[in-house]
Design a protein around this motif. Sequence first.
Motif, short mmCIF file in Angstrom:
data_model
loop_
_atom_site.label_atom_id
_atom_site.label_comp_id
_atom_site.label_asym_id
_atom_site.label_seq_id
_atom_site.Cartn_x
_atom_site.Cartn_y
_atom_site.Cartn_z
N ARG A 46 87.07 -36.27 -58.04
CA ARG A 46 87.06 -36.92 -59.21
C ARG A 46 85.66 -37.46 -59.38
O ARG A 46 85.24 -37.31 -60.93
N TYR A 47 84.84 -37.91 -58.54
CA TYR A 47 83.57 -38.58 -58.74
C TYR A 47 82.58 -37.54 -58.32
O TYR A 47 81.39 -37.85 -58.46
N GLY A 48 82.84 -36.50 -57.78
CA GLY A 48 81.78 -35.31 -57.56
C GLY A 48 80.91 -35.78 -56.26
O GLY A 48 79.77 -35.37 -56.22
N TYR A 49 81.63 -36.39 -55.39
CA TYR A 49 80.97 -36.86 -54.22
C TYR A 49 80.97 -35.83 -52.96
O TYR A 49 82.35 -35.36 -53.09
N ARG A 50 80.21 -35.68 -52.40
CA ARG A 50 80.10 -34.85 -51.24
C ARG A 50 79.32 -35.61 -50.12
O ARG A 50 77.93 -35.82 -50.09
N ALA A 51 79.85 -35.97 -49.19
CA ALA A 51 79.31 -36.59 -47.91
C ALA A 51 78.44 -35.80 -47.29
O ALA A 51 77.24 -36.32 -46.70
#
Length: 300
Positions: A46-51
């Motif tokens: 949803r937020y385009g977050y990649r750890a």
Amino acid sequence: MRHTNLVVRTRLILGASVVCAAVASLTACSAESETTGLSADAVAERYGYRATESALSPVYALVPQFRDPADGYARDLLARQCLQDIVEYTPVVPGASGGFKDERTGQWVLDEPTAQASGYPYLRPKDGPVGGVPDDVVLTDATLAEMERCGVAADERLGTPPARLLNDIEATGWFAATDSPDMADVIGQWRECMVPLGLADLPEDPTLMPPRSVINAVVDAESEAANGGYGAMPLTDREREVAVSDAKCLAQVDYYGIQNRVRAEAELSMIGENLKEFEAVRREYETYQRGVDAVIAELG
């Protein structure tokens, strides 16, 4: 790495303060929220977050206003204006300290260049910029009352940062890292990697480095006080050797990467369970930051 007690000059933080999320307790706000059941993967998408691509955990990456040092600076500016006819008060500009920790997260990474140049830098922190009321000023009851009044006035203008849910989310990530089998495994690998150094008192966790045997200039509390604390300690060849090996081992086992992934998964899961509230907090922080920016534009 571990938290240490650093000697700093007096600086009164007026108004709302940021609470360290590593010791924040989970509050009822999340328990009472509407549960969405959105998975960690769905939230990341949803937020385009990649750890694997972010040095920040989701709560920091997705809400850039969270714990922005500009908040403290704006309050300092308001304090200076409010106290101008009462006592000298010096604001500290964000980034001016040049410290080894991230100003927002309070975290730092021991990498090989840092270890080679500074060993464990928190053992000898550099003096930061002098802020707040000078140490040689005697604070009378009347002055303290005025400072308290100015703090209230700053709160009235800026309000309080909407940080409670975000503190809870970050704390959830740290709790997950503490209990994670993956982290236990990587710490075991780190300890094996450190064996060749021959440290009889190698700690159970990298956050407790370096052990007392490496800090051989300080043998007890009395001598530590006599030497002026860790800040008086020279960087020895042994400390540099241990720090460099430590940094190499941490990189070899991907300690920071795995820690960030474990924390991120827990944070994303909690965000998914509290999505409505999280979105509301993001909007509140945008509004709050506009007030902070207005103060800095006016008084900075």
